[in-house]
Design an enzyme around this catalytic site. Structure first.
Site, PDB file in Angstrom:
ATOM      1  N   ASP A 143       0.864  -1.178   0.000  1.00 19.64           N
ATOM      2  CA  ASP A 143       0.000   0.000   0.000  1.00 19.64           C
ATOM      3  C   ASP A 143       0.900   1.227   0.000  1.00 19.64           C
ATOM      4  O   ASP A 143       2.086   1.154   0.334  1.00 19.64           O
ATOM      5  CB  ASP A 143      -0.860   0.032   1.265  1.00 19.64           C
ATOM      6  CG  ASP A 143      -2.081  -0.873   1.155  1.00 19.64           C
ATOM      7  OD1 ASP A 143      -2.267  -1.508   0.113  1.00 19.64           O
ATOM      8  OD2 ASP A 143      -2.844  -0.935   2.143  1.00 19.64           O
ATOM      9  N   ARG A 193      -0.834  -0.586  -8.644  1.00 17.56           N
ATOM     10  CA  ARG A 193      -2.221  -0.226  -8.351  1.00 17.56           C
ATOM     11  C   ARG A 193      -2.336   1.297  -8.346  1.00 17.56           C
ATOM     12  O   ARG A 193      -1.730   1.974  -7.509  1.00 17.56           O
ATOM     13  CB  ARG A 193      -2.627  -0.767  -6.987  1.00 17.56           C
ATOM     14  CG  ARG A 193      -4.030  -0.299  -6.572  1.00 17.56           C
ATOM     15  CD  ARG A 193      -4.218  -0.357  -5.065  1.00 17.56           C
ATOM     16  NE  ARG A 193      -4.105  -1.688  -4.543  1.00 17.56           N
ATOM     17  CZ  ARG A 193      -3.765  -1.952  -3.276  1.00 17.56           C
ATOM     18  NH1 ARG A 193      -3.506  -0.975  -2.421  1.00 17.56           N
ATOM     19  NH2 ARG A 193      -3.674  -3.188  -2.855  1.00 17.56           N
TER      20      ARG A 193
HETATM   21  C1  LIG Z   1      -8.285  -1.405  -4.030  1.00 16.54           C
HETATM   22  C2  LIG Z   1      -7.951  -0.053  -3.479  1.00 16.54           C
HETATM   23  C3  LIG Z   1      -6.771   0.117  -2.778  1.00 16.54           C
HETATM   24  C4  LIG Z   1      -6.420   1.373  -2.295  1.00 16.54           C
HETATM   25  N1  LIG Z   1      -5.191   1.549  -1.731  1.00 16.54           N
HETATM   26  C5  LIG Z   1      -4.801   2.793  -1.398  1.00 16.54           C
HETATM   27  C6  LIG Z   1      -3.471   3.058  -0.971  1.00 16.54           C
HETATM   28  O1  LIG Z   1      -2.616   2.164  -0.883  1.00 16.54           O
HETATM   29  N2  LIG Z   1      -3.121   4.342  -0.642  1.00 16.54           N
HETATM   30  C7  LIG Z   1      -4.039   5.374  -0.751  1.00 16.54           C
HETATM   31  O2  LIG Z   1      -3.679   6.519  -0.496  1.00 16.54           O
HETATM   32  N3  LIG Z   1      -5.302   5.146  -1.144  1.00 16.54           N
HETATM   33  C8  LIG Z   1      -5.716   3.891  -1.471  1.00 16.54           C
HETATM   34  N4  LIG Z   1      -6.986   3.688  -1.909  1.00 16.54           N
HETATM   35  C9  LIG Z   1      -8.018   4.766  -1.738  1.00 16.54           C
HETATM   36  C10 LIG Z   1      -8.020   5.736  -2.893  1.00 16.54           C
HETATM   37  O3  LIG Z   1      -6.849   6.545  -2.857  1.00 16.54           O
HETATM   38  C11 LIG Z   1      -9.257   6.652  -2.840  1.00 16.54           C
HETATM   39  O4  LIG Z   1      -9.223   7.387  -1.663  1.00 16.54           O
HETATM   40  C12 LIG Z   1     -10.594   5.909  -2.905  1.00 16.54           C
HETATM   41  O5  LIG Z   1     -10.539   4.814  -3.777  1.00 16.54           O
HETATM   42  C13 LIG Z   1     -11.688   6.859  -3.388  1.00 16.54           C
HETATM   43  O6  LIG Z   1     -11.401   7.320  -4.671  1.00 16.54           O
HETATM   44  P1  LIG Z   1     -12.201   6.827  -5.969  1.00 16.54           P
HETATM   45  O7  LIG Z   1     -11.238   6.676  -7.089  1.00 16.54           O
HETATM   46  O8  LIG Z   1     -12.960   5.606  -5.652  1.00 16.54           O
HETATM   47  O9  LIG Z   1     -13.118   8.041  -6.415  1.00 16.54           O
HETATM   48  P2  LIG Z   1     -13.894   9.206  -5.663  1.00 16.54           P
HETATM   49  O10 LIG Z   1     -13.767  10.402  -6.516  1.00 16.54           O
HETATM   50  O11 LIG Z   1     -13.555   9.320  -4.225  1.00 16.54           O
HETATM   51  O12 LIG Z   1     -15.371   8.662  -5.746  1.00 16.54           O
HETATM   52  C14 LIG Z   1     -16.079   8.477  -6.962  1.00 16.54           C
HETATM   53  C15 LIG Z   1     -17.355   7.720  -6.701  1.00 16.54           C
HETATM   54  O13 LIG Z   1     -17.044   6.419  -6.206  1.00 16.54           O
HETATM   55  C16 LIG Z   1     -17.962   6.042  -5.191  1.00 16.54           C
HETATM   56  N5  LIG Z   1     -17.216   5.999  -3.909  1.00 16.54           N
HETATM   57  C17 LIG Z   1     -15.934   6.397  -3.711  1.00 16.54           C
HETATM   58  N6  LIG Z   1     -15.543   6.229  -2.437  1.00 16.54           N
HETATM   59  C18 LIG Z   1     -16.598   5.707  -1.810  1.00 16.54           C
HETATM   60  C19 LIG Z   1     -16.821   5.322  -0.470  1.00 16.54           C
HETATM   61  N7  LIG Z   1     -15.885   5.446   0.486  1.00 16.54           N
HETATM   62  N8  LIG Z   1     -18.041   4.812  -0.159  1.00 16.54           N
HETATM   63  C20 LIG Z   1     -18.999   4.672  -1.110  1.00 16.54           C
HETATM   64  N9  LIG Z   1     -18.842   5.036  -2.397  1.00 16.54           N
HETATM   65  C21 LIG Z   1     -17.678   5.546  -2.748  1.00 16.54           C
HETATM   66  C22 LIG Z   1     -19.007   7.087  -5.186  1.00 16.54           C
HETATM   67  O14 LIG Z   1     -19.982   6.736  -6.132  1.00 16.54           O
HETATM   68  C23 LIG Z   1     -18.258   8.312  -5.628  1.00 16.54           C
HETATM   69  O15 LIG Z   1     -19.087   9.307  -6.138  1.00 16.54           O
HETATM   70  C24 LIG Z   1      -7.341   2.455  -2.435  1.00 16.54           C
HETATM   71  C25 LIG Z   1      -8.525   2.280  -3.138  1.00 16.54           C
HETATM   72  C26 LIG Z   1      -8.840   1.052  -3.666  1.00 16.54           C
HETATM   73  C27 LIG Z   1     -10.107   0.910  -4.449  1.00 16.54           C
END
Ligand SMILES: Cc1cc2nc3c(=O)[nH]c(=O)nc-3n(C[C@H](O)[C@H](O)[C@H](O)COP(=O)(O)OP(=O)(O)OC[C@H]3O[C@@H](n4cnc5c(N)ncnc54)[C@H](O)[C@@H]3O)c2cc1C
Length: 317
Positions: A143, A193
């Site tokens: 991560d 990722r």
């Molecule tokens: C598999 C995976 C591993 C990750 N690992 C890391 C990491 O190592 N380091 C790190 O900094 N971040 C990590 N993240 C988190 C990432 O950085 C984002 O903060 C998170 O994924 C939200 O961004 P988004 O791209 O989904 O879009 P966003 O712009 O946040 O959301 C877009 C849409 O997605 C849906 N959505 C997003 N988040 C949520 C939620 N919490 N609950 C419900 N619906 C939601 C909603 O429909 C929203 O309108 C990870 C995410 C994933 C999916």
């Protein structure tokens, strides 16, 4: 509502807030939506459930910002225990574990009996996990945490890749340094990722405007899809999901050459829809007792999650 993200992330650092939230009787039921349980048995049960639906898995033993060696060692032991539990359940092959280096000692300060400091300690712990994972038929992903840790994390990644070239890493599109990092991470077989970034970063090192973050995300996807590695698109954003599909098709990538990744409990219907459409989808399953940091980042990401939580507090509290 995006404006609330920074204050929520900042509040999550307060120990007083941590105390109130952790002890609120309703918190547990909301946490359950994002975390299947505290034990490796609960994690394995979630693996079975998701795999029955055709989903792949990556497991995170919750914990971060460890400040003592005992906790770091306990985290390594927890991963070894998880790998054994997955093996016993016949679920280890193709599974992945996600490791936060701060949970295995990255932040420990150098002392006379730890002269090489925290990063060397984290490397040793991550190596134990990687050795056990690859021996069992699983794989490892690192991560990525706040911007002050990236150099050290990449250092550990490249060290681990000397013996386990398949070890992957998360990269945050929001960071200004990311294009440079990606240039070193698009070689043959390199598993990356891509995520938007979950930490509260200053504008000196990161894009803070959501539109700019999305644009940076798309630019990074293009680099990964046209590179020679294995892109893992970690996003729930419908626009990013659609653009990833298009870029993968344009680059001639079949579903075995890249994957979508989403978090446990977030957009589960979309996860299943993508599988039914023939895509590879991996679900990130966090489990364990130390869920507070992970939980507050999920609340900060989405107004509906925060409202859901506050409503439970008001109605039951
Ligand atoms: C598999 C995976 C591993 C990750 N690992 C890391 C990491 O190592 N380091 C790190 O900094 N971040 C990590 N993240 C988190 C990432 O950085 C984002 O903060 C998170 O994924 C939200 O961004 P988004 O791209 O989904 O879009 P966003 O712009 O946040 O959301 C877009 C849409 O997605 C849906 N959505 C997003 N988040 C949520 C939620 N919490 N609950 C419900 N619906 C939601 C909603 O429909 C929203 O309108 C990870 C995410 C994933 C999916």
């Amino acid at each position: 509502m995006f404006l609330l993200r920074k204050p929520i992330l900042a509040l999550s650092d307060s120990s007083a807030v941590r105390d109130v939230v952790s002890k609120a009787p309703v918190t547990r039921s909301v946490v359950d939506r994002f975390i299947p349980g505290e034990t490796s048995a609960a994690a394995v049960a979630a693996v079975r459930q998701l795999r029955a639906k055709g989903l792949q898995v990556t497991l995170d033993h919750l914990g971060e910002d460890t400040t003592d060696r005992e906790t770091a060692d306990a985290t390594v032991a927890a991963y070894l225990d998880l790998l054994e539990a997955l093996t016993a359940a016949g679920q280890v092959s193709g599974a992945e574990v996600s490791v936060k280096l701060s949970a295995v000692g990255q932040a420990l300060t150098a002392t006379p009996d730890l002269p090489a400091g925290g990063n060397a300690y984290a490397l040793a712990g991550a190596r134990k996990i990687a050795d056990a994972a690859y021996a069992a038929g699983a794989r490892v992903n690192l991560d990525i945490e706040d911007h002050t840790t990236i150099d050290q994390t990449l250092e550990v990644l490249f060290e681990l890749r000397r013996t386990h070239p398949d070890v992957g890493v998360a990269i945050q599109a929001m960071l200004l340094r990311t294009p440079k990092d990606l240039a070193e991470l698009v070689g043959p077989g390199s598993r990356v990722r891509l995520v938007k970034g979950a930490y509260n970063e200053p504008d000196t090192v990161a894009f803070t405007d959501p539109d700019q973050i999305d644009l940076a995300y798309v630019r990074a996807m293009k680099v990964l899809m046209n590179g020679r590695g294995y892109p893992m698109i970690g996003s729930h954003d419908p626009r990013m999901v659609a653009i990833a599909d298009k870029l993968a098709a344009d680059a001639g990538r079949t579903p075995d050459k890249w994957e979508h990744q989403m978090l446990y409990g977030i957009r589960p219907d979309e996860q299943e829809r993508l599988v039914k459409a023939g895509k590879t989808v991996r679900v990130y399953i966090p489990y364990g007792e130390d869920w507070y940091g992970y939980f507050t980042r999920r609340l900060a990401e989405r107004p509906a999650n925060l409202l859901f939580f506050l409503r439970s507090v008001v109605s039951k509290g």
